[in-house]
Design an enzyme around this catalytic site. Structure first.
Site, PDB file in Angstrom:
ATOM      1  NE  ARG A 113      10.274   1.791   5.066  1.00 14.00           N
ATOM      2  CZ  ARG A 113      10.318   2.561   6.152  1.00 14.00           C
ATOM      3  NH1 ARG A 113      10.540   2.036   7.320  1.00 14.00           N
ATOM      4  NH2 ARG A 113      10.112   3.835   6.074  1.00 14.00           N
ATOM      5  NE  ARG A 167      12.138   8.766   2.963  1.00 14.85           N
ATOM      6  CZ  ARG A 167      12.248   8.959   4.266  1.00 14.85           C
ATOM      7  NH1 ARG A 167      12.225  10.176   4.742  1.00 14.85           N
ATOM      8  NH2 ARG A 167      12.401   7.957   5.092  1.00 14.85           N
ATOM      9  NE  ARG A 225       6.852  11.349   0.807  1.00 19.44           N
ATOM     10  CZ  ARG A 225       6.592  12.536   1.318  1.00 19.44           C
ATOM     11  NH1 ARG A 225       5.940  13.441   0.611  1.00 19.44           N
ATOM     12  NH2 ARG A 225       6.985  12.823   2.540  1.00 19.44           N
ATOM     13  CG  ASP A 270       4.091   2.996   7.672  1.00 16.61           C
ATOM     14  OD1 ASP A 270       5.250   3.179   7.277  1.00 16.61           O
ATOM     15  OD2 ASP A 270       3.798   2.910   8.878  1.00 16.61           O
ATOM     16  CE1 TYR A 308       6.659   4.349  15.221  1.00 17.97           C
ATOM     17  CE2 TYR A 308       6.577   1.950  15.091  1.00 17.97           C
ATOM     18  CZ  TYR A 308       7.223   3.148  14.826  1.00 17.97           C
ATOM     19  OH  TYR A 308       8.430   3.148  14.184  1.00 17.97           O
TER      20      TYR A 308
HETATM   21  O1  CP3 Z   1       9.208  -1.952   2.167  1.00 20.91           O
HETATM   22  C1  CP3 Z   1       8.599  -1.259   1.336  1.00 20.91           C
HETATM   23  O2  CP3 Z   1       9.159  -0.747   0.348  1.00 20.91           O
HETATM   24  C2  CP3 Z   1       7.100  -1.134   1.487  1.00 20.91           C
HETATM   25  C3  CP3 Z   1       6.659   0.006   2.207  1.00 20.91           C
HETATM   26  C4  CP3 Z   1       6.901   0.172   3.704  1.00 20.91           C
HETATM   27  C5  CP3 Z   1       6.943   1.461   4.316  1.00 20.91           C
HETATM   28  N1  CP3 Z   1       7.020   1.298   5.661  1.00 20.91           N
HETATM   29  C6  CP3 Z   1       6.876   2.720   3.587  1.00 20.91           C
HETATM   30  C7  CP3 Z   1       7.285   3.979   4.234  1.00 20.91           C
HETATM   31  C8  CP3 Z   1       7.017  -0.766   4.746  1.00 20.91           C
HETATM   32  C9  CP3 Z   1       7.071  -2.284   4.668  1.00 20.91           C
HETATM   33  C10 CP3 Z   1       7.087  -0.035   5.974  1.00 20.91           C
HETATM   34  C11 CP3 Z   1       7.176  -0.678   7.296  1.00 20.91           C
HETATM   35  C12 CP3 Z   1       7.412   0.164   8.484  1.00 20.91           C
HETATM   36  N2  CP3 Z   1       6.927   1.410   8.772  1.00 20.91           N
HETATM   37  C13 CP3 Z   1       8.130  -0.278   9.619  1.00 20.91           C
HETATM   38  C14 CP3 Z   1       8.775  -1.639   9.744  1.00 20.91           C
HETATM   39  C15 CP3 Z   1      10.099  -1.668   9.063  1.00 20.91           C
HETATM   40  C16 CP3 Z   1      11.179  -0.979   9.843  1.00 20.91           C
HETATM   41  O3  CP3 Z   1      11.738  -0.010   9.281  1.00 20.91           O
HETATM   42  O4  CP3 Z   1      11.473  -1.415  10.936  1.00 20.91           O
HETATM   43  C17 CP3 Z   1       8.115   0.750  10.577  1.00 20.91           C
HETATM   44  C18 CP3 Z   1       8.769   0.725  11.947  1.00 20.91           C
HETATM   45  C19 CP3 Z   1       7.344   1.825  10.025  1.00 20.91           C
HETATM   46  C20 CP3 Z   1       6.992   3.119  10.684  1.00 20.91           C
HETATM   47  C21 CP3 Z   1       7.468   4.292   9.904  1.00 20.91           C
HETATM   48  N3  CP3 Z   1       6.937   4.696   8.690  1.00 20.91           N
HETATM   49  C22 CP3 Z   1       8.480   5.227  10.253  1.00 20.91           C
HETATM   50  C23 CP3 Z   1       9.323   5.156  11.509  1.00 20.91           C
HETATM   51  C24 CP3 Z   1       8.538   6.182   9.223  1.00 20.91           C
HETATM   52  C25 CP3 Z   1       9.380   7.441   9.172  1.00 20.91           C
HETATM   53  C26 CP3 Z   1      10.806   7.181   9.010  1.00 20.91           C
HETATM   54  C27 CP3 Z   1      11.129   6.827   7.581  1.00 20.91           C
HETATM   55  O5  CP3 Z   1      11.725   5.761   7.371  1.00 20.91           O
HETATM   56  O6  CP3 Z   1      10.803   7.601   6.693  1.00 20.91           O
HETATM   57  C28 CP3 Z   1       7.606   5.810   8.229  1.00 20.91           C
HETATM   58  C29 CP3 Z   1       7.321   6.500   6.953  1.00 20.91           C
HETATM   59  C30 CP3 Z   1       7.473   5.682   5.702  1.00 20.91           C
HETATM   60  N4  CP3 Z   1       7.006   4.413   5.525  1.00 20.91           N
HETATM   61  C31 CP3 Z   1       8.066   6.109   4.481  1.00 20.91           C
HETATM   62  C32 CP3 Z   1       7.937   5.055   3.565  1.00 20.91           C
HETATM   63  C33 CP3 Z   1       8.362   5.024   2.121  1.00 20.91           C
HETATM   64  C34 CP3 Z   1       8.660   7.483   4.206  1.00 20.91           C
HETATM   65  C35 CP3 Z   1       7.556   8.373   3.754  1.00 20.91           C
HETATM   66  C36 CP3 Z   1       8.030   9.461   2.854  1.00 20.91           C
HETATM   67  O7  CP3 Z   1       8.124   9.238   1.629  1.00 20.91           O
HETATM   68  O8  CP3 Z   1       8.292  10.527   3.395  1.00 20.91           O
END
Ligand code: CP3
Length: 338
Positions: free
Chosen positions: A22, A26, A35, A72, A147
């Protein structure tokens, strides 16, 4: 060949490669600005120039050894008929709760509906130098199924466990469908420039060993078998997988990603055939820089000298100050194997 790809193949390197799960996110002011301009997260993912920019932001700032394409794990479910939104937690308006719901899922083959990701990969690939590897990724079948059934992030996983316990054959079919769809999805990513791929099993830690074998590792093997011919290293990330080390040992992939509940030295003994990735607690980056450096050096000392990729044990959280990330990355970058 760059440091990251060499470490995946357990070849010698001058120091461990480093990237952070990640890493585009943010905690970075430039990400928040991007964003804000894009409006919402799914629009960012679907606009190749914006997704490419988000991918490259942490590379420019920190000179990391790998870039992970911005998307994502849930976005490829949309072309399968899943109604997905983020606020910022994911929400699925039409969760899969019975065999009929599963029959309505449409696995797109050949992969259609995520062409934006292919374009983002191509754009990033064109602007990275040879020292930086480009990673694609997907969710593991169990994590995606959790999910799909729960409809959002869950604490207890009661709905998905209930589904798997009451209708084991239907659940097997669900995770197999996801394994096959993700194998196609990863193949497309490799065709568009991904040099390695990570499979996120973010919720495997919620499972007892017996359940993990059937509901998570069996379909993960199916996905790995179907991607063996791609010719790129595959990282299986087992968040909360400390109780599964013995089962991970014969998982047919090149790299195992671990979280901070595992000692890396012991993990290396349990997983002699794999490179390892991880595993600093992301919470440690909330501490003072000296303490971050101390913990990072302790992690590097415990890790195997060959076949090791430095990372956090889970995604970096939005609250981490940029200097905390900086202290972590610079410590690894300053380290040298004698
Ligand atoms: O790693 C990176 O920088 C690449 C982008 C990436 C995102 N999500 C962007 C994202 C990757 C590789 C993921 C994987 C992801 N998404 C996982 C596996 C990794 C982990 O954390 O276990 C999971 C479980 C998700 C599901 C997900 N997506 C959740 C639970 C959430 C909300 C909570 C949160 O962390 O914000 C997201 C949203 C998300 N995915 C954001 C980003 C940058 C936030 C979106 C925003 O800008 O509001």
């Amino acid at each position: 060949m760059n440091r990251f790809l060499r470490a995946c193949r357990r070849e010698t390197v001058d120091r461990p490669p480093v990237w952070v799960m990640r890493q585009a996110g943010r905690y970075l002011p430039e990400y928040r600005e991007l964003r804000h301009r894009a409006g919402d997260f799914l629009t960012m993912c679907r606009t190749p120039s914006i997704a490419a920019e988000a991918t490259l932001q942490p590379i420019r700032r920190f000179g990391l050894d790998a870039a992970i394409v911005f998307s994502d794990i849930l976005t490829p479910l949309v072309p399968m008929g899943v109604e997905l939104s983020f606020s910022p937690a994911p929400h699925i308006a039409n969760p899969v709760r019975c065999a009929g719901d599963l029959d309505r899922l449409r696995p797109p083959a050949p992969w259609r509906g995520t062409e934006f990701l292919d374009e983002a990969l191509a754009l990033v690939s064109a602007s990275l130098d040879d020292d930086t590897a480009l990673l694609g990724f997907c969710g593991a079948p169990w994590t995606l199924a959790s999910y799909l059934v729960e409809g959002t992030t869950s604490r207890s996983f009661t709905r998905v466990k209930s589904f798997a316990l009451h209708e084991p054959e239907v659940f097997d079919r669900l995770v197999d469908t996801l394994a096959d769809a993700m194998a196609d999805y990863l193949r497309t990513q490799v065709e568009h420039g991904a040099q390695a791929v990570q499979i996120f099993d973010s919720w495997v830690g919620a499972l007892a060993i017996e359940d993990a074998r059937r509901w998570a590792l069996r379909p993960a093997r199916r996905l790995l078998a179907a991607t063996a011919g791609l010719g790129v290293p595959r990282i299986y990330y087992a968040h909360g997988g400390a109780h599964l080390l013995h089962d991970l040992a014969d998982l047919p992939c090149e790299v195992i990603g671990l979280d901070w509940r595992v000692d890396l030295g012991r993990a290396a003994l349990a997983l002699p055939g794999h490179a390892l990735q991880g595993n600093l607690d992301p919470g440690a980056l909330m501490g003072p820089d000296d303490e971050i450096r101390r913990r990072t050096l302790a992690m590097l000392a415990a890790a195997p000298r060959r076949g090791y990729i430095a990372n956090l044990g889970h995604g970096i959280t939005p609250e981490v100050p940029v200097h905390g990330m900086e202290a972590f990355v610079r410590t690894v970058q300053g380290y040298r194997y004698e």
